[in-house]
Write a protein that holds these residues in place. Structure first.
Motif: not given
Length: 197
Positions: A7, A112-115, A87, A136, A188-189, A171
């Motif tokens: 990311d 950005s972030f983990p999904n 994150q 993650l 995944e993120h 993505y």
């Protein structure tokens, strides 16, 4: 930039050269150093963990210890071209207010972030009945810094409600990009570039 987390590599490739950047939750300064060294960016950082602050300062970076939940109010409006939150959104008490601060401080913001809706997370809950531990999301439910479990669709809905424009969205599945179709299930993120008029 190949040694950056996926990311962060996406963000680094999309920051305009010669701009001013505030990296909130900058960790050890890996992204800031890459932006400084490859894009000529004037990068500043805010980091909660004192060991990470020390590591970033040892790289010659301008980083102060601070908390995204409480210390962003100290930054003037539009003082940076980009505010970056990688994150970290899911670890803040009020992600909505932190997002507002990002777009007040920066003309644009990367988030950005983990999904948490990724299929492996869903499967772990469905079959195992326990909070997932993945590459993650490596912490267990009781020692994770993640206090908000955000999905791509949740994030899209929140920014739409707040009148925030999504300029770009990337993505990621592992280290590779995946398309927007069914990203909430397969990614995944996620990395978003945001702005507000």
């Amino acid at each position: 930039m190949s040694d950056l987390r996926p990311d962060l590599a996406v963000i680094a490739r999309n920051v305009d050269p010669g701009t001013r950047v505030l990296d909130i939750g900058c960790g050890d300064g890996s992204l800031m150093a890459a932006l400084r060294d490859t894009r000529g960016v004037d990068a500043r950082g805010l980091e909660l963990d004192p060991a990470n602050v020390s590591a970033a300062v040892a790289r010659g970076l301008s980083v102060v210890q601070g908390n995204a939940d409480t210390d962003l109010a100290d930054y003037p409006d539009q003082s940076f071209d980009y505010a970056i939150l990688s994150q970290t959104l899911q670890t803040t008490r009020r992600p909505d207010l932190v997002l507002d601060d990002l777009l007040r401080i920066g003309r644009r913001a990367f988030v950005s972030f983990p999904n948490f809706a990724h299929w492996r997370v869903r499967l772990s809950l469905l079959w195992g009945g326990r909070m997932p531990v993945t590459r993650l999301l490596p912490e267990r439910w009781y020692d994770t810094p993640n206090i908000h479990h955000v999905t791509i669709d949740d994030f899209r809905a929140m920014v739409a409600e707040r009148g925030i424009e999504i300029e770009k969205a990337r993505y990621l599945r592992g280290d590779r990009r995946t398309g927007p179709a069914a990203a909430n299930f397969f990614a995944e993120h996620a990395v978003f570039l945001l702005s507000r008029d």
